[in-house]
Design a protein around this motif. Sequence first.
Motif, PDB file in Angstrom:
ATOM      1  N   GLY A  72      39.064  19.834  71.437  1.00  0.00           N
ATOM      2  CA  GLY A  72      39.211  20.642  72.630  1.00  0.00           C
ATOM      3  C   GLY A  72      40.659  21.002  72.904  1.00  0.00           C
ATOM      4  N   ILE A  73      40.896  21.404  74.138  1.00  0.00           N
ATOM      5  CA  ILE A  73      42.220  21.854  74.549  1.00  0.00           C
ATOM      6  C   ILE A  73      42.851  20.776  75.417  1.00  0.00           C
ATOM      7  N   ARG A  74      44.097  20.426  75.094  1.00  0.00           N
ATOM      8  CA  ARG A  74      44.844  19.423  75.862  1.00  0.00           C
ATOM      9  C   ARG A  74      46.086  20.091  76.436  1.00  0.00           C
ATOM     10  N   LEU A  75      46.247  19.973  77.751  1.00  0.00           N
ATOM     11  CA  LEU A  75      47.403  20.529  78.427  1.00  0.00           C
ATOM     12  C   LEU A  75      48.288  19.388  78.906  1.00  0.00           C
ATOM     13  N   ASP A  76      49.568  19.474  78.604  1.00  0.00           N
ATOM     14  CA  ASP A  76      50.529  18.484  79.070  1.00  0.00           C
ATOM     15  C   ASP A  76      51.516  19.206  79.989  1.00  0.00           C
ATOM     16  N   ALA A  82      50.321  23.207  75.198  1.00  0.00           N
ATOM     17  CA  ALA A  82      48.878  23.361  75.098  1.00  0.00           C
ATOM     18  C   ALA A  82      48.499  23.175  73.637  1.00  0.00           C
ATOM     19  N   LEU A  83      47.556  22.261  73.379  1.00  0.00           N
ATOM     20  CA  LEU A  83      47.087  22.001  72.021  1.00  0.00           C
ATOM     21  C   LEU A  83      45.585  22.213  71.960  1.00  0.00           C
ATOM     22  N   ARG A  84      45.133  22.834  70.896  1.00  0.00           N
ATOM     23  CA  ARG A  84      43.700  22.951  70.637  1.00  0.00           C
ATOM     24  C   ARG A  84      43.420  22.237  69.325  1.00  0.00           C
ATOM     25  N   ASP A  85      42.598  21.191  69.404  1.00  0.00           N
ATOM     26  CA  ASP A  85      42.256  20.374  68.233  1.00  0.00           C
ATOM     27  C   ASP A  85      43.524  19.916  67.509  1.00  0.00           C
ATOM     28  N   GLU A  87      46.411  21.389  67.339  1.00  0.00           N
ATOM     29  CA  GLU A  87      47.302  22.486  66.948  1.00  0.00           C
ATOM     30  C   GLU A  87      47.867  23.156  68.196  1.00  0.00           C
ATOM     31  N   ARG A  88      49.153  23.455  68.159  1.00  0.00           N
ATOM     32  CA  ARG A  88      49.820  24.057  69.315  1.00  0.00           C
ATOM     33  C   ARG A  88      49.329  25.480  69.561  1.00  0.00           C
ATOM     34  N   LEU A  89      49.082  25.801  70.829  1.00  0.00           N
ATOM     35  CA  LEU A  89      48.698  27.149  71.227  1.00  0.00           C
ATOM     36  C   LEU A  89      49.932  27.883  71.735  1.00  0.00           C
ATOM     37  N   ASP A  90      50.058  29.135  71.387  1.00  0.00           N
ATOM     38  CA  ASP A  90      51.199  29.941  71.811  1.00  0.00           C
ATOM     39  C   ASP A  90      50.792  30.761  73.034  1.00  0.00           C
ATOM     40  N   LEU A  91      50.919  30.141  74.216  1.00  0.00           N
ATOM     41  CA  LEU A  91      50.537  30.803  75.459  1.00  0.00           C
ATOM     42  C   LEU A  91      51.787  31.240  76.215  1.00  0.00           C
ATOM     43  N   ARG A 136      43.665  38.105  77.755  1.00  0.00           N
ATOM     44  CA  ARG A 136      44.632  37.627  76.751  1.00  0.00           C
ATOM     45  C   ARG A 136      44.448  36.128  76.486  1.00  0.00           C
ATOM     46  N   LEU A 137      44.194  35.377  77.547  1.00  0.00           N
ATOM     47  CA  LEU A 137      43.982  33.936  77.401  1.00  0.00           C
ATOM     48  C   LEU A 137      42.741  33.671  76.551  1.00  0.00           C
ATOM     49  N   ARG A 138      41.671  34.373  76.831  1.00  0.00           N
ATOM     50  CA  ARG A 138      40.445  34.208  76.036  1.00  0.00           C
ATOM     51  C   ARG A 138      40.694  34.523  74.566  1.00  0.00           C
ATOM     52  N   THR A 139      41.472  35.570  74.315  1.00  0.00           N
ATOM     53  CA  THR A 139      41.779  35.957  72.933  1.00  0.00           C
ATOM     54  C   THR A 139      42.597  34.870  72.241  1.00  0.00           C
ATOM     55  N   LYS A 140      43.630  34.361  72.904  1.00  0.00           N
ATOM     56  CA  LYS A 140      44.480  33.344  72.290  1.00  0.00           C
ATOM     57  C   LYS A 140      43.741  32.029  72.084  1.00  0.00           C
ATOM     58  N   LEU A 141      42.795  31.724  72.975  1.00  0.00           N
ATOM     59  CA  LEU A 141      42.009  30.502  72.819  1.00  0.00           C
ATOM     60  C   LEU A 141      40.915  30.684  71.778  1.00  0.00           C
ATOM     61  N   ASP A 142      40.702  31.935  71.362  1.00  0.00           N
ATOM     62  CA  ASP A 142      39.671  32.267  70.389  1.00  0.00           C
ATOM     63  C   ASP A 142      38.304  31.807  70.881  1.00  0.00           C
TER      64      ASP A 142
END
Length: 168
Positions: A72-76, A82-85, A87-91, A136-142
């Motif tokens: 899942g997604i972890r926010l610190d 922001a990490l998904r599984d 892997e870092r997310l570029d938000l 845009r958020l939905r797209t980046k979160l795939d």
Amino acid sequence: MSALAVAHPRRVHLRPVPDLPAEAPVTVTISVSPGAAPGRDRVLAALRELVAVAGGTVTAVETAPAAPEQQGIRLDPRARTALRDGERLDLSRLEYDLLLFLARHPRQVFSRSQLLAQVWGHTHTTNRTVDVHVSRLRTKLDDPEVVTTVYGLGYRLADEAAVTVTEG
């Protein structure tokens, strides 16, 4: 004095330690975390060389067991990551703030005006601004279903969205 090597992926620090008796064999086991960290091989080579110069031997290079896969997604919020599984997310800043706000208020529906006030800090832009950032958020979160549209009302975090906020 001898030296103790403290390894970091980009550099090796040498710290002085008291000399060991000359007759004592020096045996070193190097433990490394799994994954291909940048500079890992360079650090291992420097440690092996340091041990050899000290007259010791490297008995083993162990790889530590992998941490359980973060699902899942972890926010610190402290590190603003922001990490998904794992892997870092570029938000962008606003995408991150929007996701964080929704994750901190699960199962609550927010109108576009409420989101503008809470996330953007003002209501001087159009409601369309929220729609664009959600898209845009939905797209980046795939994953288009992480943020749910509640027609006629606004947006909320999906019930099944695996988003965790690490506080503390």
